[in-house]
Design an enzyme around this catalytic site. Structure first.
Site, PDB file in Angstrom:
ATOM      1  N   LYS A 228       3.186 -15.512   2.877  1.00 49.44           N
ATOM      2  CA  LYS A 228       3.532 -16.271   1.662  1.00 49.44           C
ATOM      3  C   LYS A 228       5.155 -16.614   1.479  1.00 49.44           C
ATOM      4  CE  LYS A 228       2.040 -18.113  -2.250  1.00 49.44           C
ATOM      5  NZ  LYS A 228       1.338 -19.318  -2.487  1.00 49.44           N
TER       6      LYS A 228
ATOM      7  N   TYR B  57       0.892  -1.150   0.078  1.00 50.28           N
ATOM      8  CA  TYR B  57      -0.095  -0.128   0.186  1.00 50.28           C
ATOM      9  C   TYR B  57       0.806   1.486   0.051  1.00 50.28           C
ATOM     10  CZ  TYR B  57      -4.614  -2.193   0.968  1.00 50.28           C
ATOM     11  OH  TYR B  57      -5.834  -2.795   0.783  1.00 50.28           O
TER      12      TYR B  57
ATOM     13  N   ASP C 186      -6.095  -6.987   4.026  1.00 47.53           N
ATOM     14  CA  ASP C 186      -7.369  -6.395   3.375  1.00 47.53           C
ATOM     15  C   ASP C 186      -8.303  -7.699   2.774  1.00 47.53           C
ATOM     16  OD1 ASP C 186      -8.874  -4.529   2.363  1.00 47.53           O
ATOM     17  OD2 ASP C 186      -8.033  -4.775   0.350  1.00 47.53           O
TER      18      ASP C 186
ATOM     19  N   ASP D 172     -12.362  -9.162   4.292  1.00 49.67           N
ATOM     20  CA  ASP D 172     -13.606  -9.112   3.677  1.00 49.67           C
ATOM     21  C   ASP D 172     -14.055 -10.453   3.807  1.00 49.67           C
ATOM     22  OD1 ASP D 172     -13.323  -6.705   2.969  1.00 49.67           O
ATOM     23  OD2 ASP D 172     -14.071  -6.852   1.016  1.00 49.67           O
TER      24      ASP D 172
ATOM     25  N   ASP E  90      -2.725 -18.594   0.839  1.00 53.82           N
ATOM     26  CA  ASP E  90      -3.418 -19.084   0.132  1.00 53.82           C
ATOM     27  C   ASP E  90      -4.301 -20.247   0.902  1.00 53.82           C
ATOM     28  OD1 ASP E  90      -1.238 -20.445   0.025  1.00 53.82           O
ATOM     29  OD2 ASP E  90      -1.052 -20.933  -2.242  1.00 53.82           O
TER      30      ASP E  90
HETATM   31  C1  IPM Z   1     -10.180  -1.308   3.847  1.00 55.34           C
HETATM   32  C2  IPM Z   1     -10.411  -0.891   2.615  1.00 55.34           C
HETATM   33  C3  IPM Z   1      -9.455   0.201   2.248  1.00 55.34           C
HETATM   34  C4  IPM Z   1      -8.074  -0.811   2.162  1.00 55.34           C
HETATM   35  C5  IPM Z   1      -9.689   0.950   1.072  1.00 55.34           C
HETATM   36  C6  IPM Z   1     -10.785   1.778   0.986  1.00 55.34           C
HETATM   37  C7  IPM Z   1      -8.540   1.875   0.835  1.00 55.34           C
HETATM   38  O1  IPM Z   1     -10.736  -1.818   1.681  1.00 55.34           O
HETATM   39  O2  IPM Z   1     -10.341  -0.647   4.874  1.00 55.34           O
HETATM   40  O3  IPM Z   1     -10.253  -2.388   4.103  1.00 55.34           O
HETATM   41  O4  IPM Z   1      -7.797  -1.462   1.426  1.00 55.34           O
HETATM   42  O5  IPM Z   1      -7.388  -0.642   3.314  1.00 55.34           O
HETATM   43 MG    MG Z   2     -10.816  -3.719   2.387  1.00 56.37          MG
END
Ligand code: IPM
Ligand code: MG
Length: 370
Positions: free
Chosen positions: A191, A141, A247, A251, A223
């Site tokens: 990884k 990032y 990240d 999710d 993975d």
């Molecule tokens: C998160 C989001 C952010 C990230 C984006 C919006 C920059 O996806 O907080 O997980 O990738 O960190």
């Molecule tokens: Mg995210």
């Protein structure tokens, strides 16, 4: 107690869900006798439109002056074609970096009332209680160079995964500390079969583990971790991983709770202020429709009370109110299922508030008869 909170609603549904956190915090203030002062700032696309930059200096100054920061979400198709430095996401990344928010805590818990909402079977998710610790200010990032280039006349591109050892050390150490207060297990995800950065990450984790003999350390390739999280999520207690892996995996983890709209997060630094935001994005497709799930944002406010202000009872009161509302069958669109009542964003906020304040009435009665 009196606290000053910077509020950055951002874009899309950010504004709608932040409203929920504010109203719930006001109810907490009323019930427990605290004063929360909210100061608003712009970030993301909203700030680009108003001030030509995704993180205006005054927003950053405001955050630094406050005791904690609440953030909604940033981003949207309107700004997708902007040059990289003028993307809404850049505002959030800069804020994380400027506030030195090196670790992002993303707790994933099983809600029995939502067992029919997750795509996974109840036996698989029942009892899941996992804390993801994501490194937040390093890795892909932030590494330089990150740019388009030319190689022998051909278009090429580079992103850089850069870490200093101490950046790995502080976040992995935090994971060990947190595991000590939980079930005593750290799963470090990397990884290491491919990446040099992961091999250093593993070494740092191994070194640290000698100082935490009461905590079990396990390494897992990313993975495989993606698969294990769906196959057997109960094996995880504290998970620690670098920025990009965190990240992606968070999710995935959110689905275990039933919806991305349920997962709160806290980003912490050495000296504060900390920042609290839901893990979901700005969901431009449902912006303004009053259908977003405000729970992740409301639970982020609960994390703020607990971690920034030491208000454990108040944080638990919010979490209990959310649980009661879910148990009663109230659902926003993302978590609705057969036989449950679908409510709007604002109705969900009202329900949580009313439940919080109603508890006060019950407590008062008990007090009178004690
Ligand atoms: C998160 C989001 C952010 C990230 C984006 C919006 C920059 O996806 O907080 O997980 O990738 O960190
Ligand atoms: Mg995210």
């Amino acid at each position: 107690m009196k606290k000053r909170i910077a509020v950055l609603p951002g874009d899309g549904i950010g504004k709608e869900v932040v409203k929920g956190a504010i109203e719930v915090l006001q109810a907490v203030g009323e019930r427990f006798g605290h004063q929360f002062d909210f100061s608003y700032g712009k970030i993301g696309g909203t700030a680009i439109d108003a001030a030509g930059t995704p993180l205006p200096d005054e927003t950053l100054e405001l955050c630094k002056e406050c005791d904690a920061v609440l953030l909604g979400a940033v981003g949207g198709p309107k700004w997708d074609c902007q040059p990289p430095h003028l993307r809404p996401e850049r505002g959030l990344l800069k804020l994380r970096k400027e506030l030195a928010l090196y670790a992002n805590l993303r707790p994933t818990q099983y809600y029995s009332s939502l067992s029919d909402t997750s795509p996974l079977r109840k036996e698989v998710i029942e009892g899941v209680d996992m804390l993801m610790v994501r490194e937040l200010t390093g890795g892909l990032y932030f590494g330089k160079p990150s740019e388009r280039t030319k190689q022998n006349g051909e278009d090429a591109v580079v992103d850089t995964l850069y870490y200093q050892k101490d950046e790995m050390h502080r976040v992995i150490k935090l994971a060990f500390e947190l595991a000590r207060k939980r079930r005593g297990k750290v799963t470090s995800i990397d990884k290491a079969n491919v990446l040099e950065s992961s091999r250093m990450w593993r070494e740092v984790a191994e070194d640290l583990s000698k100082r935490y003999p009461d905590v079990t350390l396990e390494h897992m390739l990313v993975d495989n971790a993606a698969m294990q999280m769906i196959k057997n999520p109960k094996q995880f207690d504290v998970v620690v991983t670098e920025n990009m892996f965190g990240d992606i995996l968070s999710d995935e983890a959110s689905v275990l709770t039933g919806s991305l709209g349920m997962l709160p997060s806290a980003s912490i630094s050495e000296n504060g202020p900390y920042l609290y935001e839901p893990i979901h994005g700005s969901a431009p497709d449902i912006e303004g429709k009053n259908t977003a799930n405000p729970i992740a944002m409301i639970l982020s406010a609960a994390m703020m009370l607990r971690l920034s202000f030491g208000m454990e009872e108040e944080a638990a009161a919010i979490e209990n109110a959310v649980n009661q509302v879910l148990d009663a069958g109230c659902r926003t669109r993302d978590i609705v299922s057969f036989g449950k009542k679908q409510v709007s964003t604002s109705e969900m906020i009202e329900e949580v508030k009313a439940t919080l304040l109603d508890n006060e009435a019950i407590l008062n009665i008990m007090g009178a008869y004690a």
